[in-house]
Scaffold this motif. Structure first.
Motif, PDB file in Angstrom:
ATOM      1  N   MET A   1      19.979 -56.591 -26.094  1.00  0.00           N
ATOM      2  CA  MET A   1      21.586 -56.583 -26.608  1.00  0.00           C
ATOM      3  C   MET A   1      21.856 -57.949 -26.985  1.00  0.00           C
ATOM      4  N   THR A   2      22.847 -58.266 -27.221  1.00  0.00           N
ATOM      5  CA  THR A   2      23.362 -59.933 -26.981  1.00  0.00           C
ATOM      6  C   THR A   2      24.008 -59.759 -26.165  1.00  0.00           C
ATOM      7  N   TRP A   3      24.585 -61.784 -26.309  1.00  0.00           N
ATOM      8  CA  TRP A   3      25.199 -61.998 -24.995  1.00  0.00           C
ATOM      9  C   TRP A   3      26.729 -61.455 -25.542  1.00  0.00           C
ATOM     10  N   PRO A   4      27.359 -61.511 -26.633  1.00  0.00           N
ATOM     11  CA  PRO A   4      28.645 -61.071 -27.038  1.00  0.00           C
ATOM     12  C   PRO A   4      28.999 -59.829 -27.117  1.00  0.00           C
ATOM     13  N   VAL A   5      27.307 -58.745 -27.459  1.00  0.00           N
ATOM     14  CA  VAL A   5      27.736 -56.794 -27.114  1.00  0.00           C
ATOM     15  C   VAL A   5      28.246 -56.925 -25.435  1.00  0.00           C
ATOM     16  N   ALA A   6      27.311 -57.460 -25.322  1.00  0.00           N
ATOM     17  CA  ALA A   6      27.055 -57.564 -23.486  1.00  0.00           C
ATOM     18  C   ALA A   6      27.848 -57.661 -22.692  1.00  0.00           C
ATOM     19  N   LEU A   7      29.074 -58.590 -23.014  1.00  0.00           N
ATOM     20  CA  LEU A   7      30.486 -59.601 -22.854  1.00  0.00           C
ATOM     21  C   LEU A   7      31.472 -58.600 -23.564  1.00  0.00           C
ATOM     22  N   LEU A   8      31.777 -57.540 -24.196  1.00  0.00           N
ATOM     23  CA  LEU A   8      32.148 -56.929 -24.436  1.00  0.00           C
ATOM     24  C   LEU A   8      32.070 -54.770 -23.752  1.00  0.00           C
ATOM     25  N   VAL A   9      30.880 -55.452 -23.514  1.00  0.00           N
ATOM     26  CA  VAL A   9      30.347 -53.708 -22.102  1.00  0.00           C
ATOM     27  C   VAL A   9      31.342 -54.376 -21.622  1.00  0.00           C
ATOM     28  N   ALA A  10      30.678 -55.082 -20.753  1.00  0.00           N
ATOM     29  CA  ALA A  10      31.729 -55.481 -19.816  1.00  0.00           C
ATOM     30  C   ALA A  10      32.952 -55.507 -19.363  1.00  0.00           C
ATOM     31  N   LEU A  11      33.700 -55.893 -20.350  1.00  0.00           N
ATOM     32  CA  LEU A  11      35.151 -56.021 -19.847  1.00  0.00           C
ATOM     33  C   LEU A  11      35.194 -54.289 -20.553  1.00  0.00           C
ATOM     34  N   SER A  12      35.079 -54.381 -21.285  1.00  0.00           N
ATOM     35  CA  SER A  12      35.654 -52.708 -21.369  1.00  0.00           C
ATOM     36  C   SER A  12      35.641 -52.133 -20.530  1.00  0.00           C
ATOM     37  N   GLY A  13      34.455 -52.117 -19.775  1.00  0.00           N
ATOM     38  CA  GLY A  13      34.386 -51.549 -17.322  1.00  0.00           C
ATOM     39  C   GLY A  13      35.359 -52.072 -17.402  1.00  0.00           C
ATOM     40  N   LEU A  14      36.225 -53.244 -17.407  1.00  0.00           N
ATOM     41  CA  LEU A  14      36.573 -53.764 -16.651  1.00  0.00           C
ATOM     42  C   LEU A  14      37.767 -52.843 -16.376  1.00  0.00           C
ATOM     43  N   ALA A  15      38.174 -53.080 -17.873  1.00  0.00           N
ATOM     44  CA  ALA A  15      39.671 -52.715 -18.729  1.00  0.00           C
ATOM     45  C   ALA A  15      39.427 -51.024 -18.234  1.00  0.00           C
ATOM     46  N   THR A  16      38.245 -49.969 -18.178  1.00  0.00           N
ATOM     47  CA  THR A  16      38.559 -49.084 -17.630  1.00  0.00           C
ATOM     48  C   THR A  16      38.727 -48.780 -16.301  1.00  0.00           C
ATOM     49  N   ALA A  17      38.035 -49.899 -14.976  1.00  0.00           N
ATOM     50  CA  ALA A  17      38.093 -49.493 -13.732  1.00  0.00           C
ATOM     51  C   ALA A  17      39.432 -49.952 -13.218  1.00  0.00           C
ATOM     52  N   ILE A  18      39.826 -50.837 -14.021  1.00  0.00           N
ATOM     53  CA  ILE A  18      41.000 -51.627 -13.252  1.00  0.00           C
ATOM     54  C   ILE A  18      42.097 -50.347 -13.489  1.00  0.00           C
ATOM     55  N   PRO A  19      42.825 -49.536 -14.003  1.00  0.00           N
ATOM     56  CA  PRO A  19      43.581 -48.343 -14.193  1.00  0.00           C
ATOM     57  C   PRO A  19      43.004 -47.398 -13.083  1.00  0.00           C
ATOM     58  N   LEU A  20      42.046 -47.609 -13.044  1.00  0.00           N
ATOM     59  CA  LEU A  20      41.526 -46.047 -12.346  1.00  0.00           C
ATOM     60  C   LEU A  20      41.934 -46.286 -11.306  1.00  0.00           C
ATOM     61  N   VAL A  21      41.408 -47.851 -10.324  1.00  0.00           N
ATOM     62  CA  VAL A  21      41.458 -48.258  -9.226  1.00  0.00           C
ATOM     63  C   VAL A  21      43.026 -48.191  -8.683  1.00  0.00           C
ATOM     64  N   THR A  22      44.244 -48.672  -9.868  1.00  0.00           N
ATOM     65  CA  THR A  22      45.040 -48.881  -9.659  1.00  0.00           C
ATOM     66  C   THR A  22      45.639 -47.287  -9.175  1.00  0.00           C
ATOM     67  N   PHE A  23      45.297 -45.888  -9.849  1.00  0.00           N
ATOM     68  CA  PHE A  23      45.254 -44.827  -9.723  1.00  0.00           C
ATOM     69  C   PHE A  23      44.883 -44.443  -8.294  1.00  0.00           C
ATOM     70  N   ALA A  24      44.340 -44.636  -8.592  1.00  0.00           N
ATOM     71  CA  ALA A  24      43.149 -43.775  -6.706  1.00  0.00           C
ATOM     72  C   ALA A  24      44.750 -45.016  -5.879  1.00  0.00           C
ATOM     73  N   TYR A  25      44.612 -46.162  -5.789  1.00  0.00           N
ATOM     74  CA  TYR A  25      45.665 -46.835  -4.382  1.00  0.00           C
ATOM     75  C   TYR A  25      46.585 -45.750  -4.599  1.00  0.00           C
ATOM     76  N   SER A  26      47.984 -46.050  -5.826  1.00  0.00           N
ATOM     77  CA  SER A  26      49.047 -44.827  -5.328  1.00  0.00           C
ATOM     78  C   SER A  26      48.691 -43.449  -5.375  1.00  0.00           C
ATOM     79  N   VAL A  27      47.934 -42.882  -5.366  1.00  0.00           N
ATOM     80  CA  VAL A  27      48.183 -41.593  -5.377  1.00  0.00           C
ATOM     81  C   VAL A  27      47.423 -41.963  -3.126  1.00  0.00           C
ATOM     82  N   GLN A  28      47.219 -43.158  -2.797  1.00  0.00           N
ATOM     83  CA  GLN A  28      46.763 -42.722  -1.427  1.00  0.00           C
ATOM     84  C   GLN A  28      48.024 -42.955  -1.079  1.00  0.00           C
TER      85      GLN A  28
END
Length: 93
Positions: A1-28
């Motif tokens: 995997m080249t570094w631009p693809v790895a960077l996109l994968v990492a950013l997509s994971g972050l883009a998925t994690a942020i809404p999930l974390v904020t949702f978990a916080y709001s539910v609590q």
């Protein structure tokens, strides 16, 4: 995997994690009624945007289903609010 693809994968994971974390916080830190209402309201708002702003095609059955969903949300919300006010009545005396 080249570094631009790895960077996109990492950013997509972050883009998925942020809404999930904020949702978990709001539910609590929120009432479950509020969270449930928002979970129903969000897809309906997206549907309205698709139909009315983006002019997506819609059949009469779809509009009927949309109306039924709003009626059920109104009945659910009314029942929940009525129960909430019933629980508060003994404290008002």
């Amino acid at each position: 995997m080249t570094w631009p693809v790895a960077l996109l994968v990492a950013l997509s994971g972050l883009a998925t994690a942020i809404p999930l974390v904020t949702f978990a916080y709001s539910v609590q830190h929120s009432h479950y009624l509020t969270v449930n209402f928002i979970q129903y309201l969000n897809p309906l708002i997206q549907f309205c945007m698709a139909v009315f702003l983006l002019h997506e095609p819609m059949l009469a059955q779809g509009y009927a289903a949309f109306g039924v969903i709003w009626v059920t949300i109104a009945v659910y919300s009314f029942g929940a609010m009525r129960g909430y006010w019933e629980r508060l009545k003994p404290h008002a005396r």
